[in-house]
Design an enzyme around this catalytic site. Structure first.
Site, PDB file in Angstrom:
ATOM      1  N   SER A   7       0.865  -1.182   0.000  1.00  0.00           N
ATOM      2  CA  SER A   7       0.000   0.000   0.000  1.00  0.00           C
ATOM      3  C   SER A   7       0.899   1.229   0.000  1.00  0.00           C
ATOM      4  CB  SER A   7      -0.893  -0.012   1.250  1.00  0.00           C
ATOM      5  OG  SER A   7      -1.514   1.250   1.373  1.00  0.00           O
ATOM      6  N   HIS A  31      -1.242  -1.096  -4.099  1.00  0.00           N
ATOM      7  CA  HIS A  31      -2.531  -0.815  -3.470  1.00  0.00           C
ATOM      8  C   HIS A  31      -2.592   0.690  -3.226  1.00  0.00           C
ATOM      9  CE1 HIS A  31      -6.055  -1.609  -0.911  1.00  0.00           C
ATOM     10  NE2 HIS A  31      -5.530  -0.772  -0.021  1.00  0.00           N
ATOM     11  N   ASP A  33      -4.596   3.688  -1.709  1.00  0.00           N
ATOM     12  CA  ASP A  33      -5.634   4.074  -0.753  1.00  0.00           C
ATOM     13  C   ASP A  33      -6.068   5.508  -1.005  1.00  0.00           C
ATOM     14  OD1 ASP A  33      -6.041   1.816   1.024  1.00  0.00           O
ATOM     15  OD2 ASP A  33      -3.987   2.161   1.748  1.00  0.00           O
ATOM     16  N   MET A  35      -8.427   8.401   0.179  1.00  0.00           N
ATOM     17  CA  MET A  35      -9.248   8.846   1.326  1.00  0.00           C
ATOM     18  C   MET A  35      -9.590  10.316   1.130  1.00  0.00           C
ATOM     19  SD  MET A  35      -7.150   7.097   4.458  1.00  0.00           S
ATOM     20  CE  MET A  35      -6.465   5.433   4.328  1.00  0.00           C
ATOM     21  N   HIS A  64      -8.337   1.406  -3.693  1.00  0.00           N
ATOM     22  CA  HIS A  64      -9.271   1.200  -2.581  1.00  0.00           C
ATOM     23  C   HIS A  64      -9.825   2.568  -2.228  1.00  0.00           C
ATOM     24  CE1 HIS A  64      -9.628   0.040   1.996  1.00  0.00           C
ATOM     25  NE2 HIS A  64     -10.794   0.259   1.446  1.00  0.00           N
ATOM     26  N   MET A  66     -11.945   5.113  -0.218  1.00  0.00           N
ATOM     27  CA  MET A  66     -12.610   5.371   1.066  1.00  0.00           C
ATOM     28  C   MET A  66     -13.122   6.804   0.981  1.00  0.00           C
ATOM     29  SD  MET A  66      -9.674   3.468   3.244  1.00  0.00           S
ATOM     30  CE  MET A  66      -8.601   3.513   1.800  1.00  0.00           C
ATOM     31  N   MET A 135     -11.083  -6.190   5.477  1.00  0.00           N
ATOM     32  CA  MET A 135     -10.377  -5.163   6.257  1.00  0.00           C
ATOM     33  C   MET A 135     -10.035  -5.737   7.634  1.00  0.00           C
ATOM     34  SD  MET A 135     -10.086  -2.588   4.233  1.00  0.00           S
ATOM     35  CE  MET A 135      -9.303  -1.529   5.456  1.00  0.00           C
ATOM     36  N   GLY A 140      -8.921   4.121   7.369  1.00  0.00           N
ATOM     37  CA  GLY A 140      -8.588   5.512   7.702  1.00  0.00           C
ATOM     38  C   GLY A 140      -7.108   5.766   7.853  1.00  0.00           C
ATOM     39  N   ASP A 170      -6.321  -6.504   4.268  1.00  0.00           N
ATOM     40  CA  ASP A 170      -5.775  -5.144   4.317  1.00  0.00           C
ATOM     41  C   ASP A 170      -5.836  -4.582   5.733  1.00  0.00           C
ATOM     42  OD1 ASP A 170      -4.927  -2.582   3.668  1.00  0.00           O
ATOM     43  OD2 ASP A 170      -6.815  -1.988   2.709  1.00  0.00           O
ATOM     44  N   GLY A 171      -4.659  -4.317   6.281  1.00  0.00           N
ATOM     45  CA  GLY A 171      -4.579  -3.650   7.570  1.00  0.00           C
ATOM     46  C   GLY A 171      -3.768  -4.439   8.578  1.00  0.00           C
ATOM     47  N   GLY A 172      -2.656  -3.869   8.989  1.00  0.00           N
ATOM     48  CA  GLY A 172      -1.834  -4.525  10.006  1.00  0.00           C
ATOM     49  C   GLY A 172      -1.151  -5.794   9.526  1.00  0.00           C
TER      50      GLY A 172
HETATM   51  C1  DX5 Z   1      -6.512   1.521   5.836  1.00  0.00           C
HETATM   52  C2  DX5 Z   1      -5.996   1.249   4.451  1.00  0.00           C
HETATM   53  C3  DX5 Z   1      -4.908   0.247   4.432  1.00  0.00           C
HETATM   54  C4  DX5 Z   1      -3.719   0.696   5.216  1.00  0.00           C
HETATM   55  C5  DX5 Z   1      -2.710  -0.374   5.401  1.00  0.00           C
HETATM   56  O1  DX5 Z   1      -7.561   2.416   5.752  1.00  0.00           O
HETATM   57  O2  DX5 Z   1      -7.012   0.762   3.639  1.00  0.00           O
HETATM   58  O3  DX5 Z   1      -4.575  -0.083   3.103  1.00  0.00           O
HETATM   59  O4  DX5 Z   1      -3.135   1.811   4.628  1.00  0.00           O
HETATM   60  O5  DX5 Z   1      -1.738   0.097   6.269  1.00  0.00           O
HETATM   61  P1  DX5 Z   1      -0.973  -0.887   7.256  1.00  0.00           P
HETATM   62  O6  DX5 Z   1      -0.425  -2.005   6.450  1.00  0.00           O
HETATM   63  O7  DX5 Z   1       0.075  -0.021   7.871  1.00  0.00           O
HETATM   64  O8  DX5 Z   1      -1.977  -1.333   8.269  1.00  0.00           O
HETATM   65 ZN    ZN Z   2      -6.491  -0.084   1.691  1.00  0.00          ZN
END
Ligand code: DX5
Ligand code: ZN
Length: 215
Positions: A7, A31, A33, A35, A64, A66, A135, A140, A170-172
């Site tokens: 990402s 990826h 993001d 926002m 992605h 948001m 997710m 965010g 996606d996430g962590g």
């Molecule tokens: C969260 C995003 C993710 C995020 C991933 O809203 O959709 O793609 O940036 O970041 P990490 O890998 O640091 O959790």
């Molecule tokens: Zn994402």
């Protein structure tokens, strides 16, 4: 077997090309993001940056969104060359209709499923999608803690649609959490801060690629 999609939210924007090229050998896609500071309390990038990335990398860009006004703006990302666009079902007036419009434009539609949304809640939309994003944080921000309770949704989605649905997580996602996702059947690992926040991003990307390949 899972591919890696870094990402770019956590890449080094003072030298974006170098930052991405360093991890590109271990990556299958970027990826992106998007926002809007409205649907989520954070503001990131848009088509201008996608255009720039397309000049320095031939990897596909999976977007992605948001954002609140996805119906009005998704075509911006299609025009910028998005291979896939994932959106959250609650922002679309008609998620299936939107997915069909994306498909007609040659873009793979996807649904991003928040940690508090059950697979059963979105099952009716899946037929129109070519991918889903499970997710493992609330959207965010990058750098949040992985929520392990969502992992069973990866398996549920694969059981429902098999190869017809590419399932991202996606996430962590880090070397500490990736194996859990791969074992559950994830097709693509998305990771931002674990890679770009590391002192040696290519080493972490290589490790995630190895975990994805079951090595
Ligand atoms: C969260 C995003 C993710 C995020 C991933 O809203 O959709 O793609 O940036 O970041 P990490 O890998 O640091 O959790
Ligand atoms: Zn994402």
């Amino acid at each position: 077997m899972a591919d890696l999609a870094p990402s770019i939210i956590s890449a080094d924007y003072t030298c974006l090309a170098d930052s991405l090229r360093a991890v590109e050998p271990y990556s299958a896609a970027w990826h992106v993001d998007v926002m809007d500071g409205h649907y989520v309390p954070n503001l990131t990038i848009g088509p201008v940056v996608m255009d720039a990335i397309a000049k320095i990398s031939s990897l596909p860009q999976d977007v992605h969104v948001m954002i609140g006004n996805v119906d009005d703006t998704w075509e911006w990302y299609a025009k910028a060359g998005a291979r896939r666009i994932a959106f959250h079902a609650d922002v679309a007036a008609d998620p299936v209709g939107l997915a069909k419009a994306m498909s007609a434009a040659g873009v793979g539609p996807g649904l991003a499923v928040n940690p508090d949304v059950a697979v059963a809640d979105v099952e009716g939309f899946l037929e129109a999608m070519d991918h889903a994003i499970v997710m493992s944080v609330f959207p965010g921000f990058s750098g949040q803690r992985f929520i392990p309770e969502v992992v069973s949704k990866i398996t549920q989605l694969k059981d429902l649609r098999g190869d017809a649905l590419t399932v991202y997580v996606d996430g962590g996602v880090s070397p500490a959490t990736a194996r859990l996702c791969v074992d559950a059947g994830a097709d693509v690992l998305i990771s931002a801060s674990a890679i770009f926040g590391a002192s040696d991003p290519p080493a972490v990307a290589a490790e995630l690629q190895r975990i994805g390949r079951g090595i």
